[in-house]
Scaffold this active site. Structure first.
Site, PDB file in Angstrom:
ATOM      1  CB  SER A  26      -0.933  -0.038   1.217  1.00  0.00           C
ATOM      2  OG  SER A  26      -1.916   0.964   1.134  1.00  0.00           O
ATOM      3  CG  ASN A  27      -0.230   4.777  -1.241  1.00  0.00           C
ATOM      4  OD1 ASN A  27      -0.865   5.584  -0.585  1.00  0.00           O
ATOM      5  ND2 ASN A  27      -0.731   4.193  -2.328  1.00  0.00           N
ATOM      6  CB  ALA A  28       2.225   7.167   3.449  1.00  0.00           C
ATOM      7  CB  SER A  29      -2.842   7.991   0.420  1.00  0.00           C
ATOM      8  OG  SER A  29      -4.050   8.709   0.399  1.00  0.00           O
ATOM      9  CB  ALA A  95      -2.305   7.481  -3.325  1.00  0.00           C
TER      10      ALA A  95
END
Ligand code: PMT
Length: 225
Positions: A26-29, A95
């Site tokens: 995943s990512n930090a959004s 994102a």
């Protein structure tokens, strides 16, 4: 085409791509930018929908607009396409993960002494899919605002995305700058329009950034006539 008479679809937050029952890419959004945009969009049009990846439920508590939760980039694509209609404005602040594991293990992958290699494949590009549908179905009453999260050659990459994804507008945040981008309460944006304008926004709260983006969308729509 008027913003007040359009459906507004806002996306926000990350997506998750699972490779076993307990682990994902995943990512930090955080979804904060998306929520701020959906709040602002609802002031313009009661027909606002917020499609979001896994975010803190507290951010959308008691919101008056429809919230559609999704998990993966493929889910997000399906949800966006299901909502797309004319006239509508799509604001893609999500994102989405660009890659997903080729295989998802049904069981927890056990650790071993060696490295773990996960082979990934591309996820669908949602904005490119929307552009193709707009073109093939001749949909003209759709306005698309994309985002660009960049760390180097920021303007060059943003303008490239504006063109390659056939956007009406792109909102660039240099996510390497403090106070901009992922999981912050503020953002710093430069907006590029298909008509060639460049609008710089100073560091401001995501709410104020959202207000300015909606204002620019309204201007873009009025220029269309
Ligand atoms: O959620 P926050 O913590 O508040 O952070 C806000 C934000 C930094 C996530 C937001 O401001 C932002 O920049 N969102 C876009 C992030 C991103 O995916 O940027 P990108 O440059 O990788 O993608 C360009 C555009 O294509 C984006 O509009 C994205 O939504 C879209 N995209 C990306 C991947 C994909 N498979 N399909 C897409 O349509």
């Amino acid at each position: 085409m008027l913003l007040t008479q359009s459906k507004i679809i806002v996306t926000g937050g990350p997506t998750r791509e699972w490779f076993d029952p307990i682990r994902y890419i995943s990512n930090a959004s955080s979804g904060k930018m998306g929520v701020a945009l959906a709040d602002e969009a609802y002031k313009k049009s009661r027909d606002t929908v917020f499609i979001h990846g896994p975010i803190n439920e507290y951010y959308i508590m008691d919101r008056p607009y429809r919230c559609v939760p999704v998990e993966s980039t493929a889910d997000l694509l399906a949800a966006v396409l299901a909502e797309l209609s004319e006239p509508c404005v799509l604001i893609m602040a999500a994102a989405p993960a660009d890659y997903t594991p080729v295989a998802r293990s049904g069981e927890k992958i056990k650790k071993s002494d060696g490295d773990l290699v996960i082979t990934m494949k591309r996820t669908p590009d949602i904005l490119k899919n929307v552009a193709e549908i707009r073109k093939s179905r001749g949909l003209v009453d759709i306005f698309v605002a994309g985002f660009a999260a960049e760390t180097i050659n920021t303007e060059e990459y943003a303008v490239k995305k504006l063109k390659s994804k056939s956007l009406d507008m792109i909102c660039l945040n240099d996510v390497s700058v403090e106070g901009a981008g992922f999981n912050t309460d503020t953002n710093i944006m430069t907006i590029f329009t298909a008509a060639g304008e460049r609008i710089e926004l100073p560091m401001q709260s995501k709410n104020l950034v959202a207000e300015n983006i909606l204002r620019q969308i309204e201007i873009g729509l009025s220029q269309r006539g």
